[in-house]
Design an enzyme around this catalytic site. Structure first.
Site, short mmCIF file in Angstrom:
data_model
loop_
_atom_site.label_atom_id
_atom_site.label_comp_id
_atom_site.label_asym_id
_atom_site.label_seq_id
_atom_site.Cartn_x
_atom_site.Cartn_y
_atom_site.Cartn_z
N GLU A 48 -1.22 6.11 -10.68
CA GLU A 48 -0.33 6.42 -9.56
C GLU A 48 0.79 7.36 -10.01
OE1 GLU A 48 1.27 2.86 -7.76
OE2 GLU A 48 2.25 3.98 -6.15
N ASN A 195 -2.86 2.08 1.79
CA ASN A 195 -2.68 1.12 0.69
C ASN A 195 -1.65 0.07 1.12
OD1 ASN A 195 -2.50 0.28 -2.32
ND2 ASN A 195 -0.36 0.73 -1.78
N GLU A 196 -1.96 -1.17 0.89
CA GLU A 196 -1.04 -2.27 1.19
C GLU A 196 -0.35 -2.03 2.54
OE1 GLU A 196 1.41 -3.35 -2.21
OE2 GLU A 196 -0.36 -3.93 -3.33
N TYR A 263 -1.83 -9.58 -8.49
CA TYR A 263 -1.17 -9.39 -9.79
C TYR A 263 -0.89 -10.74 -10.44
CZ TYR A 263 -0.53 -4.42 -9.02
OH TYR A 263 -0.77 -3.07 -8.84
N GLU A 319 -6.35 -3.24 -7.21
CA GLU A 319 -5.15 -3.42 -8.04
C GLU A 319 -5.17 -4.83 -8.59
OE1 GLU A 319 -1.31 -2.18 -6.54
OE2 GLU A 319 -2.24 -0.48 -5.48
N GLN A 368 -2.09 -0.37 -14.57
CA GLN A 368 -2.60 0.96 -14.35
C GLN A 368 -3.03 1.59 -15.68
OE1 GLN A 368 -0.12 3.44 -11.88
NE2 GLN A 368 0.23 1.85 -10.34
O1 AHR Z 1 0.77 -0.85 -9.05
C1 AHR Z 1 2.09 -0.83 -8.64
C2 AHR Z 1 2.25 -1.08 -7.15
O2 AHR Z 1 1.86 -2.38 -6.86
C3 AHR Z 1 1.41 -0.23 -6.23
O3 AHR Z 1 1.99 0.98 -5.96
C4 AHR Z 1 1.33 -1.06 -4.99
O4 AHR Z 1 0.17 -0.84 -4.25
C5 AHR Z 1 1.44 -2.48 -5.51
O5 AHR Z 1 2.34 -3.23 -4.80
#
Ligand code: AHR
Length: 515
Positions: A48, A195-196, A263, A319, A368
């Protein structure tokens, strides 16, 4: 005589049964079964416009003193080529929903600048745009996966981006691409529609997003025989309602994938913990939270099954990874964190789980690639570190496009404080040439584990193995000492016909290959 030998066989069988049920740790692998392929795209990546991911990490520009090829860091390119990454997601993340692709084409000196509001409020000069990304993907031999702007963009904008990239005839966008030096269309397959969208991508309700998706997907055209693989922006964590509403309201023939973001954190979002300084209980808490993705896949998957029993639509976990406190002294908006053996175990556990669910999980992208979150590569001005996570991806290469094998694992537990987990975590597959691949993580930092493996259905003659291990759960590579955690040959096993005894070192991840 016959009765005697029958008796003998029965005694031997009874001995074997009692031996394996007594063994505290045993793995039976059904090597001759399996019909699900582990899609290589599960081993995908994500870069990103965030912190030093693109700028400084991948792109330094052709005039930089840092060794580069056409502006791309040579060391990073080499590391990514070695890893054979199947796909790379770009330009975000949250950044994707404020990115206007037309700002990133044409003469770099003329490109408009913008503020990267999500990530540190820094100025984005758009010097890395569509052509720079596409050329990079080509150089490192990976398939591009582009996320379009739904949050602050328009249907027209995304539709024209697709035309610019994929149209092979005469058209305003194809002509513009040619004027910018690219005659042939690139023919990109993977497109994310926002995205999101439940958060940074527009704070939409699922009902609203589902309608928006339908508009965007309608004008996302196939050109030149290239059929797009359209990915709808899916749920965060356990937002099962988001999945339900999208599956119900988007016609199945309008999407190919539905994403999921998850995450792994230690502590809470408000109070994240250090990437390198943690105790054993926090270590186990982190790994337990990583393993929770299995439940998320199952529960979102069950909803998807209701509408798509054939499992045509891929769950795209685009992600995933650890999210810790940033390294002291670095910009909090840049999400730069170190990467330890704990991250390696998170990667091993996550990839084992994705493999196991390969019937539904068709792609995944660790967050990432360089210098951000659970990065596989960290860079400074002159050098690069391959993180423990990089080495896990390297070890796991044989699982890509292999056939998933079922197995039965009995593992002892490991516990610290109130946390408890099985110490061994495994995935098994068979490569096209018949080689059986067994990835094993021993998350117990203090104890070597003797594992009895039964390779049912194969008369293995040859075993090769590689592994990573380290003295501590927070061991990590630094610019001063880049090889604290590295891949090495592994020899602590013994093969006797179908049976293999493996001494799995404490705090290690092994890839065993049997043929
Ligand atoms: O990966 C970092 C961020 O985490 C991304 O930009 C977003 O999609 C997520 O919240």
């Amino acid at each position: 005589m016959k009765t005697k030998s029958l008796k003998g066989i029965m005694v031997l069988a009874a001995m074997l049964v009692s031996f394996f049920s007594l063994a505290q740790n045993r793995l039976i692998v059904n090597t001759d079964q399996g019909d699900i392929k582990i899609n290589k795209h599960i081993y995908g990546h994500f870069a990103e416009h965030l912190g030093r991911s693109i700028y400084g990490g991948i792109w330094v520009g052709p005039d930089s003193d840092i060794p580069n090829e056409d502006g791309y860091r040579k060391d990073v390119m080499e590391a990514l080529i070695n890893l054979e990454i199947p796909n790379l997601r770009w330009p975000g993340g949250c950044f994707a929903d404020e990115y206007h692709w037309t700002d990133g084409i044409g003469d770099p000196a003329e490109r408009p600048k913008m503020v990267n509001t999500h990530w540190g409020g820094v100025t984005e000069d758009n010097s890395f745009g569509t052509h720079e990304f596409m050329n990079f993907a080509k150089k490192i031999g990976t398939e591009p996966y582009i996320t379009g702007n739904v949050g602050s963009g328009s249907v027209e904008e995304m539709s024209k981006w697709i035309e610019y990239i994929n149209f092979d005839g005469v058209s305003p966008m194809a002509d513009l691409r040619k004027r910018n030096g690219q005659d042939e269309p690139w023919g990109i397959r993977y497109w994310g529609v926002g995205n999101e969208s439940w958060g940074c991508g527009g704070n939409m309700t699922p009902e609203y997003y589902a309608n928006e998706y339908r508009r965007y997907a309608t004008y996302a055209r196939n050109y030149g025989g290239n059929r797009l693989y359209k990915i709808a922006g899916g749920a965060n964590n356990w937002d099962y309602n988001w999945t339900e509403v999208l599956m119900k309201n988007i016609p199945l023939n309008m999407m190919d994938g539905l994403s999921l973001h998850y995450y792994t954190i230690a502590g809470s979002w408000e109070n994240k913990k250090s990437a390198t300084d943690f105790d054993k209980e926090t270590y186990l808490e982190t790994l337990r939270k990583a393993a929770f993705i299995d439940e998320l896949i199952k529960r979102h998957g069950t909803i998807m099954d209701k509408y798509d029993p054939e499992k045509r639509i891929g769950m795209i976990i685009d992600e995933w990874g650890t999210w810790f406190e940033v390294e002291p002294g670095t910009n909090p908006g840049f999400l730069y964190q170190q990467n330890t053996m704990r991250d390696a175990h998170v990667a091993a556990i996550s990839l084992n789980i994705f493999n196991k669910n390969a019937d539904r999980v068709h792609m995944a992208n660790i967050a990432q690639t360089v210098n951000v979150l659970q990065a596989i590569i960290l860079t400074n001005e002159t050098d690069l570190i391959l993180t423990p996570t990089y080495h896990v991806f390297d070890l796991y290469k044989p699982h890509k496009d292999a056939t998933l094998l079922s197995h039965d694992l009995k593992s002892e537990e490991v516990s610290f404080g109130k946390e408890k987990m099985e110490a061994l975590n495994v995935s098994t597959s068979r490569s096209e040439d018949g080689t059986v691949n067994i990835s094993i993580a021993n998350i117990n930092p203090d104890k070597k584990i003797d594992l009895d493996v039964v390779l049912r259905g194969i008369d293995a003659k040859n075993i090769t193995a590689e592994y990573i291990t380290a003295p501590a759960i927070n061991s990590h590579n630094t610019f001063e000492n880049k090889e604290v955690v590295k891949k090495a040959a592994f020899k602590d096993f013994k093969l006797n016909k179908e049976n293999l005894k493996v001494s799995v070192p404490a705090n290690s991840i092994i890839m065993l290959r049997a043929k």
